[in-house]
Design a protein around this motif. Sequence first.
Motif, PDB file in Angstrom:
ATOM      1  N   LEU A  20       0.834  -1.202   0.000  1.00  0.00           N
ATOM      2  CA  LEU A  20       0.000   0.000   0.000  1.00  0.00           C
ATOM      3  C   LEU A  20       0.872   1.257   0.000  1.00  0.00           C
ATOM      4  CD1 LEU A  20      -2.766  -0.886   2.684  1.00  0.00           C
ATOM      5  CD2 LEU A  20      -2.763  -1.389   0.245  1.00  0.00           C
ATOM      6  N   HIS A  21       1.956   1.199   0.773  1.00  0.00           N
ATOM      7  CA  HIS A  21       2.772   2.405   0.950  1.00  0.00           C
ATOM      8  C   HIS A  21       3.770   2.622  -0.190  1.00  0.00           C
ATOM      9  CE1 HIS A  21       1.241   3.577   4.816  1.00  0.00           C
ATOM     10  NE2 HIS A  21       1.513   2.401   5.363  1.00  0.00           N
ATOM     11  N   GLN A  22       4.363   1.523  -0.667  1.00  0.00           N
ATOM     12  CA  GLN A  22       5.458   1.727  -1.616  1.00  0.00           C
ATOM     13  C   GLN A  22       5.347   0.876  -2.886  1.00  0.00           C
ATOM     14  OE1 GLN A  22       8.948   1.103   0.965  1.00  0.00           O
ATOM     15  NE2 GLN A  22       9.309   3.327   0.884  1.00  0.00           N
ATOM     16  N   GLY A  23       4.205   0.192  -3.054  1.00  0.00           N
ATOM     17  CA  GLY A  23       4.058  -0.648  -4.247  1.00  0.00           C
ATOM     18  C   GLY A  23       3.633   0.158  -5.461  1.00  0.00           C
ATOM     19  N   THR A  24       3.308  -0.560  -6.535  1.00  0.00           N
ATOM     20  CA  THR A  24       2.931   0.132  -7.769  1.00  0.00           C
ATOM     21  C   THR A  24       1.420   0.148  -7.981  1.00  0.00           C
ATOM     22  OG1 THR A  24       3.186  -1.949  -8.956  1.00  0.00           O
ATOM     23  CG2 THR A  24       5.084  -0.465  -8.955  1.00  0.00           C
ATOM     24  N   GLN A  25       0.668  -0.543  -7.098  1.00  0.00           N
ATOM     25  CA  GLN A  25      -0.783  -0.621  -7.275  1.00  0.00           C
ATOM     26  C   GLN A  25      -1.485   0.520  -6.553  1.00  0.00           C
ATOM     27  OE1 GLN A  25      -2.096  -2.934  -9.205  1.00  0.00           O
ATOM     28  NE2 GLN A  25      -0.167  -4.051  -9.467  1.00  0.00           N
ATOM     29  N   ARG A  26      -2.498   1.053  -7.215  1.00  0.00           N
ATOM     30  CA  ARG A  26      -3.365   2.000  -6.520  1.00  0.00           C
ATOM     31  C   ARG A  26      -4.396   1.171  -5.739  1.00  0.00           C
ATOM     32  NH1 ARG A  26      -3.898   7.016  -8.578  1.00  0.00           N
ATOM     33  NH2 ARG A  26      -4.623   7.499  -6.490  1.00  0.00           N
ATOM     34  N   TYR A  67      11.166   6.568   0.742  1.00  0.00           N
ATOM     35  CA  TYR A  67      10.166   7.566   0.371  1.00  0.00           C
ATOM     36  C   TYR A  67       8.755   6.959   0.298  1.00  0.00           C
ATOM     37  CZ  TYR A  67       7.951  11.467  -1.906  1.00  0.00           C
ATOM     38  OH  TYR A  67       7.098  12.505  -2.182  1.00  0.00           O
ATOM     39  N   TYR A  68       7.831   7.681   0.892  1.00  0.00           N
ATOM     40  CA  TYR A  68       6.420   7.274   0.831  1.00  0.00           C
ATOM     41  C   TYR A  68       5.697   8.238  -0.091  1.00  0.00           C
ATOM     42  CZ  TYR A  68       7.179   4.478   5.075  1.00  0.00           C
ATOM     43  OH  TYR A  68       7.626   3.573   5.988  1.00  0.00           O
ATOM     44  N   ASN A  69       5.120   7.664  -1.105  1.00  0.00           N
ATOM     45  CA  ASN A  69       4.458   8.503  -2.088  1.00  0.00           C
ATOM     46  C   ASN A  69       3.138   9.076  -1.567  1.00  0.00           C
ATOM     47  OD1 ASN A  69       4.333   9.542  -4.751  1.00  0.00           O
ATOM     48  ND2 ASN A  69       2.690   8.055  -5.151  1.00  0.00           N
ATOM     49  N   GLY A  70       2.424   8.297  -0.755  1.00  0.00           N
ATOM     50  CA  GLY A  70       1.092   8.731  -0.304  1.00  0.00           C
ATOM     51  C   GLY A  70       0.084   8.591  -1.434  1.00  0.00           C
ATOM     52  N   ASN A  71      -0.974   9.423  -1.362  1.00  0.00           N
ATOM     53  CA  ASN A  71      -2.000   9.456  -2.412  1.00  0.00           C
ATOM     54  C   ASN A  71      -2.827   8.178  -2.555  1.00  0.00           C
ATOM     55  OD1 ASN A  71      -1.609  12.069  -3.180  1.00  0.00           O
ATOM     56  ND2 ASN A  71       0.147  11.512  -4.448  1.00  0.00           N
ATOM     57  N   GLN A  72      -2.833   7.356  -1.559  1.00  0.00           N
ATOM     58  CA  GLN A  72      -3.779   6.235  -1.562  1.00  0.00           C
ATOM     59  C   GLN A  72      -5.030   6.727  -0.814  1.00  0.00           C
ATOM     60  OE1 GLN A  72      -3.034   3.797  -3.439  1.00  0.00           O
ATOM     61  NE2 GLN A  72      -1.394   2.456  -2.729  1.00  0.00           N
TER      62      GLN A  72
END
Lengths: 538, 432
Positions: free
Chosen positions: A391-397, A451-456
């Motif tokens: 959830l935090h760093q994968g490629t799936q929304r 790095y955590y992208n966020g936006n989930q």
Amino acid sequence: MNKNKITLEQLNLKAKYLSKLTLRKLFEQGEDRNKYVIGFDEFHLDFSKQFIDDDVFAGLQKLAKECDLTFKIKQLLEGSVVNKTENRPALHTALRLPESSRMFVGDSNITSYVHEELRKVEKIVSKVQKGQWRGFSGKPITNIVNIGVGGSDLGPFMVVNALKEYRVNFKNKLEFHFVSSMDGTQLSKILNSINQEESLFIVSSKSFTTIDTFYNANTALEWMLKACTNKELILNQHFIGVSANKVKMAEWGISTANQLMIWDWVGGRFSLWSAIGLTIALSIGYSGFKELLAGAHSMDLHFLNEKHNCNLPIILGLLGVWNTTFMGINAHTVLPYDGRLQFFPNYLTQLEMESNGKSIDNNGNKVSYQTCPVLWGDIGPNAQHAFYQLLHQGTQRVSCDFIAPIKRYGEDKQLKSQHELALANCLAQSRVLAFGNNAISSKSDVPSHKYYNGNQPSSTILIDELTPYTLGGLIALYEHKVFVMAAIWDINPFDQWGVELGKIIANELLDVIKVTDPLMNSFDSSTNSLLKFIKDKN
Amino acid sequence: MNVAIIGNTLDAYVAAVSLASVGNRVVLSSGFNNTDLIESSYLHNEPELTQMLDMAEKSSNLTVVNDQQFDSKNFDCFWLFYKGSSQDQIEEQIEKLSSENPNSKFLLTTTLGVGTYEQLESKYIDMDLEIAVIPSFVREGYAISDFKKPDLLLIGTKSSKFIALISKLLSEIIERSRKVMFVSAAEAEFIKTSICSVLASRLSLINELSGLAEGLNIDINTVVEGMASDARVGKYYLQPGCGFGGVTLSREVNNLLKLLSETSSSGSSMLSAVVETNNSQKELLFRKFWQYRKGKVSGAKISIWGASFKPNTSSIKNSPIHEMIEAFSSQNCIVSVYDPAASEGLTSAYSNLEQVKIAVCKEDAAKDADALFILTDWDEFLRADYFQISKLMARPVIFDGRNMLDYSEMQELGFEYFGVGRGRPLTEIIDG
């Protein structure tokens, strides 16, 4: 989905635009996102961490209007034929109507049927509760074994586990067991740990022909007859049937007094409110079961009467459509921060995916948009050590539902502090999922692997307290969410034709596995080779 | 010596007349308003007690008063007898008496069990009073001799002054007692409770064995006779039956169970099993009938003889009658109960249950019955005319919960007879 292309285009454009933004940006734009928080009864829904703004929120409501959602809800609750492929209504809401209400299917007031069966449930519960439901040797029942699969298992199993704290102290302490899988793993383990004299089997199957259930029930019956050969006595005292098919129940041997009815107009995955919930009523007592029904009924009224913009199931449903169809997010996870709801995500996998895992619309055409996302989940704190990495760093929304009760453990300070820890983690995770590294104030650069992208996007549902009443409301909330999504997608959430073909093929293959004749190459090459491998080993 | 005896139990009466008969000045006050009133059957069963009560009152060594008449001044000690489960009542008495009489000495004979003394002592540590514990081993029917010539006399106090006082008060008894132990109050409580636990365990064990014997077609009465002749086993508390009841044994075992669960996280596996076995034993006869009828019991007419927890008492406290009535009425059976002494208790407990009738005599209860159940071994049931009874019943079937009747004699009279650990095994019936 919607004949008005303009609304769809507008929402698509909005989705494209928002996809380029971050949730942090939405929060920094100066608007008060607390407007995306609503409450009802003991429920508090915060959907401000979803990728929405006023245009989207208004657009979704417009979409709902153009899809005749209000009318469709009314049709559902009034008992219209909403399940068109099976030509019947879907009246799970009638199962929790007060006795004074009236609901007609054809010429029959089904509320009276519902309450007649509820009274039978109450009678059985009372007899078991007092230690007066006797096994063949006259001993009171102490083990309840629920045999059923799918809707006859997942709902009762989830609720019985979630409400253990509300178990009624019966004269004889009851133990609950659930048997669903056809391979016998659960059953053989249970039969080794209980005794025949004190065990009561509840065989639940809407059609009373489900092969999984029958193999298990037959094994249970044979096991009982090893202890007492008087079959009539064994069937009278140790087997209760719950089904819409009286004839099949009688054929199998369920005595008339032990037959509890459900009806065609209840879908299996919506049936825990009926006699399918007998195991629940035995666990939390009949009054606890009534509380569960009352909580669901209260959510039904909210669903029917409340305006769309503050209607919990409608908003959850519209957000589900928004994320899947417009934002292209095809995975959804449910994360309760309370161990009692351990099996709730599993229950929802059936409720949502069996209902909305469809690609043909109500007119028989293939849909041109994404419908039900892949849904899974686990207890949040445990999932943090399992799939949160993705959830935090994968490629799936992935969109998320966080669920937590606020109050727990009464005056027990030590355990209360554990619940507070869970709540803190719940809020922390939704923050990090939304805002990534920006959730912390530190501005220092971090290496890319940290790095955590966020936006989930996520929604958070807080409940004052987990009780039979609020759990009833929570389940009804998701039932209606599913209906809202189906209404927008114009699909039928009440059939499940996708599970039929496998059963037919399995029958063909079972014959091949059982017979000793040489193998005919009558299937595809892969299946033929697998069959050969199995038969060579036997 | 001047001694005030407070309590309305058989023990209190026995202590009062016994102490008065050896020259003490005794005042017996009923005290504890809420405890069971002494039953007239006590006096019937203790002929010596009635006689001694008359003599003591005539000699003016004994005065019997009620709570309001009681004047607490000028006593060497107070002996409190209490048969109940509320420690508050004991405390209320102690506080009242010690406020009127500084430096009071209290002897306690209660059913409150282990830990009572310790709680009282810590509560009254700053008060000017002393407490000793003297457990009761008095059996109904043998009350006077048990009190005057006990097998065991436990004097529970560590105060030498108090020991001296008690020794003087009980000097005749000490002389006649087979064994006297001067122990701490807590030890006295513990010994008494432990004895009860052993007795209860024996009963549950023999009941478990009787179930096994029955399955093997062995008469448990013969087994018991053999077992009892071994001195290490002995004969007492070895009779199989449909469960023990009453106050003392049940309460002492429950007290100990409670204490074990409070002091040890694992609780008690042994005593829990004893209680569980006994609870299950109380509806044993119902299960036998269920098996006999292959589960088809609805509408059956049931006759029950005996409701008191043992003969010669009207008390139905913890008696198997309650489990039996609940079981039968839940299966829509019609129950007619007769007990020589417990009609009043039965009426107040069951008059609201339509399908339960309190019969006026054995014959009345047995009329048209599908089966007769004996729950209490009253002598009256031994002397019944079973030939006549068999004619009155719809079906001559007896379930003898106390193994009091002669198996072959009953068969000769045409009865189907089922006892506890004897009689025809029911497993063969149910499978058929």
